[in-house]
Design a protein around this motif. Structure first.
Motif, short mmCIF file in Angstrom:
data_model
loop_
_atom_site.label_atom_id
_atom_site.label_comp_id
_atom_site.label_asym_id
_atom_site.label_seq_id
_atom_site.Cartn_x
_atom_site.Cartn_y
_atom_site.Cartn_z
N SER A 66 0.84 -1.20 0.00
CA SER A 66 0.00 0.00 0.00
C SER A 66 0.88 1.26 0.00
O SER A 66 2.07 1.20 0.35
CB SER A 66 -0.89 0.00 1.24
N PRO A 67 0.32 2.40 -0.38
CA PRO A 67 1.10 3.65 -0.37
C PRO A 67 1.64 4.01 1.02
O PRO A 67 2.73 4.56 1.14
CB PRO A 67 0.10 4.71 -0.85
N GLU A 68 0.90 3.69 2.08
CA GLU A 68 1.37 3.97 3.44
C GLU A 68 2.62 3.16 3.77
O GLU A 68 3.59 3.68 4.32
CB GLU A 68 0.28 3.67 4.48
N MET A 69 2.58 1.88 3.39
CA MET A 69 3.74 1.01 3.63
C MET A 69 4.90 1.44 2.74
O MET A 69 6.05 1.44 3.17
CB MET A 69 3.37 -0.45 3.37
N GLN A 70 4.59 1.83 1.53
CA GLN A 70 5.63 2.26 0.59
C GLN A 70 6.35 3.51 1.11
O GLN A 70 7.56 3.65 0.94
CB GLN A 70 5.02 2.53 -0.79
N ALA A 71 5.62 4.40 1.78
CA ALA A 71 6.24 5.59 2.35
C ALA A 71 7.24 5.23 3.44
O ALA A 71 8.25 5.91 3.63
CB ALA A 71 5.17 6.51 2.91
N LEU A 72 7.00 4.13 4.14
CA LEU A 72 7.90 3.72 5.22
C LEU A 72 9.09 2.91 4.70
O LEU A 72 10.23 3.17 5.07
CB LEU A 72 7.14 2.90 6.27
N VAL A 73 8.82 1.93 3.82
CA VAL A 73 9.90 1.05 3.36
C VAL A 73 10.62 1.59 2.13
O VAL A 73 11.74 1.20 1.84
CB VAL A 73 9.40 -0.39 3.11
N GLY A 74 9.98 2.44 1.36
CA GLY A 74 10.64 3.08 0.24
C GLY A 74 10.61 2.35 -1.09
O GLY A 74 11.20 2.81 -2.05
N VAL A 75 9.93 1.22 -1.18
CA VAL A 75 9.85 0.47 -2.44
C VAL A 75 8.41 0.04 -2.69
O VAL A 75 7.66 -0.18 -1.74
CB VAL A 75 10.78 -0.77 -2.43
N PRO A 76 8.01 -0.13 -3.96
CA PRO A 76 6.63 -0.53 -4.24
C PRO A 76 6.35 -2.02 -4.03
O PRO A 76 5.22 -2.41 -3.83
CB PRO A 76 6.43 -0.14 -5.70
N GLU A 77 7.40 -2.85 -4.07
CA GLU A 77 7.26 -4.30 -3.85
C GLU A 77 8.32 -4.74 -2.86
O GLU A 77 9.49 -4.38 -2.98
CB GLU A 77 7.43 -5.07 -5.15
N SER A 79 9.12 -8.22 0.19
CA SER A 79 8.65 -9.44 0.88
C SER A 79 8.28 -9.10 2.32
O SER A 79 8.73 -8.08 2.87
CB SER A 79 9.73 -10.51 0.85
N ARG A 80 7.48 -9.94 2.92
CA ARG A 80 7.06 -9.70 4.31
C ARG A 80 8.27 -9.67 5.25
O ARG A 80 8.34 -8.85 6.16
CB ARG A 80 6.08 -10.77 4.78
N THR A 81 9.20 -10.58 5.03
CA THR A 81 10.36 -10.64 5.93
C THR A 81 11.20 -9.37 5.83
O THR A 81 11.63 -8.84 6.84
CB THR A 81 11.23 -11.87 5.63
N GLN A 82 11.41 -8.89 4.62
CA GLN A 82 12.18 -7.66 4.45
C GLN A 82 11.43 -6.45 5.01
O GLN A 82 12.04 -5.55 5.58
CB GLN A 82 12.52 -7.45 2.97
N ALA A 83 10.11 -6.43 4.84
CA ALA A 83 9.32 -5.33 5.39
C ALA A 83 9.43 -5.30 6.91
O ALA A 83 9.60 -4.23 7.50
CB ALA A 83 7.86 -5.46 4.96
N LEU A 84 9.33 -6.47 7.54
CA LEU A 84 9.46 -6.52 9.00
C LEU A 84 10.84 -6.04 9.44
O LEU A 84 10.97 -5.31 10.43
CB LEU A 84 9.23 -7.94 9.51
N LYS A 85 11.88 -6.43 8.72
CA LYS A 85 13.23 -5.98 9.06
C LYS A 85 13.34 -4.47 8.97
O LYS A 85 13.92 -3.83 9.84
CB LYS A 85 14.26 -6.62 8.12
N GLN A 86 12.77 -3.90 7.91
CA GLN A 86 12.87 -2.45 7.74
C GLN A 86 12.02 -1.70 8.77
O GLN A 86 12.42 -0.63 9.25
CB GLN A 86 12.47 -2.06 6.32
N ILE A 87 10.86 -2.25 9.12
CA ILE A 87 10.03 -1.62 10.15
C ILE A 87 10.76 -1.62 11.49
O ILE A 87 10.79 -0.62 12.20
CB ILE A 87 8.66 -2.31 10.24
#
Length: 136
Positions: A66-77, A79-87
């Motif tokens: 989603s755009p909200e998640m993209q604003a935090l992680v910085g990429v449009p796609e 993986s869940r594991t990478q998103a958790l690491k970045q959060i």
């Protein structure tokens, strides 16, 4: 009733006259000589095969966010594991854990958009709250 004569059998056993218990019982449990070496043979079952370019599946597969998640992680796609690491990296960088209880995360504006507008969440809630932000 007939009785079985066991006195002779028992006395032979005590005298050591039985052949089945002489040396054979000691050699069954003997250790191999110390000069013997164990050799490992590689078979097809133990040799690992190199990856054949398979696509990642499950939580390792990148998905649109989603755009909200993209604003935090910085990429449009991602993986869940990478998103958790970045959060978690974002939480640690901005010192958003409660100092008295490190299990509680204090949400800033970016995290509130991802975590359903909550001011505080427990660290076990993170994985569940990011699920709606992964688009199919």
């Amino acid at each position: 009733m007939a009785t079985i004569p066991t006195a002779g059998l028992f006395s032979n056993f005590l005298a050591g006259e039985t052949a089945s218990f002489s040396l054979r019982s000691h050699t069954m449990f003997a250790r191999p000589p110390s000069t013997s070496r164990l050799v490992r043979i590689a078979t097809f079952a133990t040799v690992s095969q190199p990856p054949t370019g398979k696509q990642p599946r499950g939580i390792m597969r990148p998905r649109r966010v989603s755009p909200e998640m993209q604003a935090l992680v910085g990429v449009p796609e991602i993986s869940r594991t990478q998103a958790l690491k970045q959060i978690w990296a974002y939480i640690k960088e901005n010192n958003l854990q409660d100092p008295q209880n490190k299990k509680i995360i204090i949400c800033d504006e970016k995290l509130k958009k991802i975590f359903a507008g909550k001011d505080q969440i427990g660290f076990l809630e993170v994985a569940g709250l990011i699920s709606p932000h992964f688009l199919k």
